[in-house]
Design an enzyme around this catalytic site. Structure first.
Site, PDB file in Angstrom:
ATOM      1  CE1 TYR A  10      21.425  80.096  68.622  1.00 39.38           C
ATOM      2  CE2 TYR A  10      20.009  80.915  66.869  1.00 39.38           C
ATOM      3  CZ  TYR A  10      21.264  80.798  67.450  1.00 39.38           C
ATOM      4  OH  TYR A  10      22.335  81.379  66.831  1.00 39.38           O
ATOM      5  CE  LYS A  40      33.209  76.481  79.707  1.00 36.04           C
ATOM      6  NZ  LYS A  40      34.648  76.756  79.506  1.00 36.04           N
ATOM      7  CG  ASP A  76      36.911  76.854  76.805  1.00 35.05           C
ATOM      8  OD1 ASP A  76      36.748  75.641  76.557  1.00 35.05           O
ATOM      9  OD2 ASP A  76      37.135  77.276  77.959  1.00 35.05           O
ATOM     10  CG  ASP A 105      25.219  81.327  65.425  1.00 37.07           C
ATOM     11  OD1 ASP A 105      25.116  81.349  64.190  1.00 37.07           O
ATOM     12  OD2 ASP A 105      25.206  82.351  66.132  1.00 37.07           O
ATOM     13  CG  ASP A 150      29.434  83.143  61.574  1.00 35.18           C
ATOM     14  OD1 ASP A 150      28.774  82.345  60.878  1.00 35.18           O
ATOM     15  OD2 ASP A 150      29.079  84.322  61.774  1.00 35.18           O
TER      16      ASP A 150
HETATM   17  C1  IPM Z   1      22.806  81.355  61.108  1.00 36.32           C
HETATM   18  C2  IPM Z   1      22.329  82.742  61.487  1.00 36.32           C
HETATM   19  C3  IPM Z   1      21.046  82.598  62.292  1.00 36.32           C
HETATM   20  C4  IPM Z   1      21.365  81.804  63.546  1.00 36.32           C
HETATM   21  C5  IPM Z   1      20.374  83.932  62.673  1.00 36.32           C
HETATM   22  C6  IPM Z   1      20.116  84.796  61.462  1.00 36.32           C
HETATM   23  C7  IPM Z   1      19.096  83.703  63.448  1.00 36.32           C
HETATM   24  O1  IPM Z   1      23.297  83.446  62.191  1.00 36.32           O
HETATM   25  O2  IPM Z   1      22.092  80.684  60.334  1.00 36.32           O
HETATM   26  O3  IPM Z   1      23.866  80.947  61.571  1.00 36.32           O
HETATM   27  O4  IPM Z   1      21.829  82.361  64.539  1.00 36.32           O
HETATM   28  O5  IPM Z   1      21.137  80.592  63.522  1.00 36.32           O
HETATM   29 MN    MN Z   2      25.169  82.325  62.447  1.00 36.63          MN
END
Ligand code: IPM
Ligand code: MN
Length: 352
Positions: free
Chosen positions: A142, A189, A221, A245, A249
């Site tokens: 990032y 990884k 993975d 990240d 999710d």
């Molecule tokens: C999160 C979001 C952010 C990230 C984006 C919006 C930059 O997806 O907070 O997980 O990738 O960190």
């Molecule tokens: Mn995210």
């Protein structure tokens, strides 16, 4: 006690869900005799529109001076479809994480008994899931050098980690595991990436300081598979920025809705609390967004930033009651009766 809380509502559904968290926090303050002063500040697309900068200096000053930051969401579709945009809302988020030194992103995943059937995963697989990802938030790909070569036909993003960056995150992971079930999983990884080998080596070097913690090392993975197949076998997982990240999710699906999971970002200065979902622009202004992730982020704020465990418990308690009574937004109503964002917020505040 008296608190100053910086309020960064942001874009999309951010302002609506933040409004509900304000009501709930004010109700908690009233019941437990605290005094909250809210300090609203601009961020994201809203800040670009107003002052041309997604994380203005003025907002940073307000955050630095506050006891905690409560954050909604940022992002606006008008920037997503314009790859040439010079300034994007997301840059504000990254700048804020960096300037506030928010290196540790705490993202829990747990199940609510009354929602166990809402998850797309089988009940017997997810029951009892209570895990927490500690995602490194201010390093890695990032923030590495990126660019184009070859007249724009070659692109690169670089991932860099220092031993010190890995160590401070890993120590938080060990300490968190100590408060929980004493299991720590290092996700990497290391069969391919040099940064991952540095992660593994650093965490292995720390094991002797935490002899009571059982550490496992797993490839990202494989974790992606096991987190959806046997999530309840995990407790604390530490990982680098991009892996974290993606995996967080994925893990949020276990609870039944993206609209439920809170998060905390901790670091050197003021801590920040935000729902893990995004700005969900399609729902903005419709009074349908689920405010619970933001409300639960406020609970994390009371507990983590202010050390107020009872206040946090009171918030979680009313959230559980709202779920049990079906006072929920349409993402959780299964086609049955649902309530608006504001109505859920009002019910929570009144019940507190
Ligand atoms: C999160 C979001 C952010 C990230 C984006 C919006 C930059 O997806 O907070 O997980 O990738 O960190
Ligand atoms: Mn995210």
């Amino acid at each position: 006690m008296k608190f100053n809380i910086a309020l960064l509502a942001g874009d999309g559904i951010g302002p609506e869900v933040i409004d509900q968290a304000i009501k709930v926090c004010d109700a908690v303050a009233f019941r437990f005799n605290h005094q909250i002063t809210w300090k609203p500040a601009l961020t994201g697309a809203a800040a670009i529109d107003a002052v041309g900068n997604p994380y203005p200096d003025e907002t940073h000053e307000i955050c630095i001076a506050a006891d905690a930051v409560l954050f909604g969401a940022i992002g606006h579709p008008k920037y997503d479809n314009d790859p040439s945009a010079k300034v994007r809302p997301e840059q504000g988020l990254l700048k804020m994480r960096q300037k506030l030194g928010l290196f540790a992103n705490v993202r829990p995943t747990f199940t609510f008994p009354s929602l166990i059937d809402k998850s797309p995963l089988k009940k017997e697989r997810i029951e009892g899931t209570d895990l927490v990802f500690l995602r490194e938030l201010t390093g890695g790909i990032y923030f590495g050098k990126r660019g184009r070569e070859d007249e724009g036909n070659t692109a690169y993003d670089t991932c860099t980690y220092t031993r010190a960056e890995v160590e401070r995150l890993a120590r938080k992971g060990f300490e968190m595991a100590r408060q929980r079930s004493k299991k720590l999983c290092c996700v990497d990884k290391a069969n391919v990436l040099e940064t991952s080998r540095l992660w593994r080596e650093t965490v292995q070097g720390l094991e002797q300081d935490y002899p009571d913690i059982a550490v496992t090392y797993e490839f990202v993975d494989a974790v992606a598979v096991r987190v959806s197949q046997w999530p309840s076998t995990y407790d604390v997982l530490i990982t680098e920025n991009l892996f974290g990240d993606v995996l967080t999710d994925e893990a949020s699906v276990i609870s039944g809705s993206m609209g439920l999971m809170p998060s905390a970002s901790l670091g050197e200065k003021t801590s920040l609390f935000e729902p893990i979902h995004g700005s969900y622009p399609q729902a903005a202004g419709k009074n349908i967004a689920n405010p619970l992730a933001t409300v639960l982020s406020a609970a994390m704020m009371f507990e983590t930033a202010f050390g107020l465990v009872e206040e946090a418990a009171a918030i979680r308690e009313v959230v559980n009651q709202s779920l049990a009574h079906g006072i929920v937004t349409e993402d959780l109503s299964n086609g049955g009766k649902s309530y608006g964002t504001r109505e859920v917020g009002d019910w929570l505040a009144a019940t507190i």
